[in-house]
Design a protein around this motif. Structure first.
Motif: not given
Length: 430
Positions: A79-87, A93-96, A206-217
């Motif tokens: 639970r605690q790690n889930t909360m940390r990861n969501l933060a 998301r703000a950066l993307l 191309p990927v979608q992470v945190a509701g935003c477009a990004a790139l991954a390997l």
């Protein structure tokens, strides 16, 4: 109550619990004393896999076999790690959002991508910071976007210096948030597993992470990166988590994973030793579904059971000590040749002007930069003198960790012996 089960047996129980789909007999849990349960949980915490352990136990319908205290501890960890990861995904998301608006592409590396796209649940994968990668021309803008959100760097950011000495900018931190590390490559320019940055962009998806477009390997390039990171970069000092990452990635992409591409790139780029050892350990420790023909194709002729045993011991060794030991420092301590020790120390002192500038925040063209070389000597002595003294006294754990780190690094750096049937088609023939 004293422990009846030795640590090797507890390590094996942890491994069996982490294997996907592998049943674990209830009798093995019933035989554990309260102290052994606490030791098992402590081992999972040290290995940074306690959220994943709880998830696997629930999958195996073994959650009810755990004492209430143990079950609660593991549930809390997830639970605690889930909360940390969501933060963290909120910050990402703000950066993307900012960068996408300006048309600046951004790669997501390692944990921040794995937790979202590879693992079943976001909270299963622990991470220290957020690793991203940008083109060299965009490094300053990405750093500025983070600065606008309150992030600061402990060192001045100078991409011109960084490009010559490292593969990422200084970490950017903000109180109450995970740090960002902005990469332009996945390995330093002088590392044995150096990579042409264009190779990364050629393998972007191309990927979608945190509701935003990004790139991954691509899956193949990501698998290679995970292998390089745990082997060449850290000599397996990060414990079990990289093996779990490799296993999860292979499970996630399954038949779509092009093993021929993985094998060919590892051989062609000189990464064969590190990729083989990382895949072999993931296969043996957590039953990662690595095809046996791939392991046979990559296996160096000088691979021995001793190499495997040494690396496994390092995985389960003291993480705090291992993280503080660099390969050159381990080589300096382990060498029995005085001239070799002097040579290694000299190489660590007389680094390039750009490296001095980046490490000590001095302009690279300053006429005072040479005054920092004596300071460099004092800095190295201050950072390593205590450990060197401990090594030469009675610290058995330190001596073991240093010896294993040096042995692993030396094996990884050794030239590949001539191998029969080394063409790419020898294993993957129709």
């Amino acid at each position: 109550m004293p422990m009846k089960t030795d640590m090797v047996t507890l390590e094996q129980l942890l491994l069996d619990c982490l294997k996907e789909g592998e049943p674990v007999e209830a009798a093995r849990f019933a035989a554990l004393t309260p102290d052994e349960w606490r030791a098992l949980v402590a081992l999972a915490v040290t290995q940074r896999v306690s959220p994943l352990l709880w998830h696997r136990l629930k999958q195996k319908a073994r959650g009810g076999d755990l004492p209430q205290e143990v079950a609660q501890t593991l549930q809390d960890a997830l639970r605690q790690n889930t909360m940390r990861n969501l933060a963290r995904y909120g910050e990402l998301r703000a950066l993307l959002t900012t960068l996408n608006r300006e048309g600046i592409p951004l790669f997501l590396l390692k944990g921040i991508y794995l937790a979202d796209a590879v693992y079943d649940v976001t909270g299963l994968r622990e991470m220290n910071d957020i690793d991203v990668l940008a083109r060299t021309a965009d490094l300053a803008r990405v750093a500025k976007a983070l600065a606008e959100r309150g992030y600061t760097s402990l060192q001045p950011i100078c991409p011109e210096v960084t490009l010559k000495t490292c593969h990422h900018l200084p970490r950017m931190i903000k109180a109450g948030s995970a740090a960002f590390e902005i990469h332009w490559n996945i390995a330093g320019p002088e590392e044995s597993c150096s990579v042409n940055p264009e190779w990364l962009w050629q393998h972007a998806v191309p990927v979608q992470v945190a509701g935003c477009a990004a790139l991954a390997l691509s899956p193949e390039a990501l698998l290679l990166h995970l292998c390089l990171h745990t082997s060449y970069h850290h000599q397996f000092a990060f414990g079990l988590r990289p093996s779990c990452d490799i296993a999860a990635l292979i499970t996630r992409f399954g038949p779509a994973l092009d093993w021929r591409t993985v094998s060919d790139q590892a051989v062609r780029s000189g990464w064969q030793r590190g990729v083989y050892l990382a895949l072999r350990l993931a296969h043996e420790l957590v039953e990662a579904r690595v095809p046996l023909e791939v392991l046979e194709r990559l296996r160096p002729l000088d691979m021995t059971d001793d190499v495997l045993a040494t690396t496994r011991a390092q995985i389960f060794g003291d993480k705090q000590i291992a993280a503080s030991i660099s390969s050159p420092f381990a080589r300096l301590l382990e060498s029995r040749n005085l001239f070799d020790k002097i040579r290694i120390f000299g190489q660590r002192v007389f680094i390039s002007r750009a490296a001095i500038a980046g490490r000590y925040s001095v302009p690279v063209h300053s006429r005072w930069i040479y005054a920092y070389y004596p300071y460099r000597i004092l800095d190295l002595l201050h950072r390593h003198c205590h450990q060197a003294k401990e090594y030469h006294t009675s610290n058995i754990a330190l001596r073991g960790t240093v010896g294993r780190a040096d042995a692993i690094a030396s094996w990884l750096a050794a030239p590949m012996p001539q191998q029969k049937g080394s063409s790419a088609d020898s294993v993957f023939s129709a």
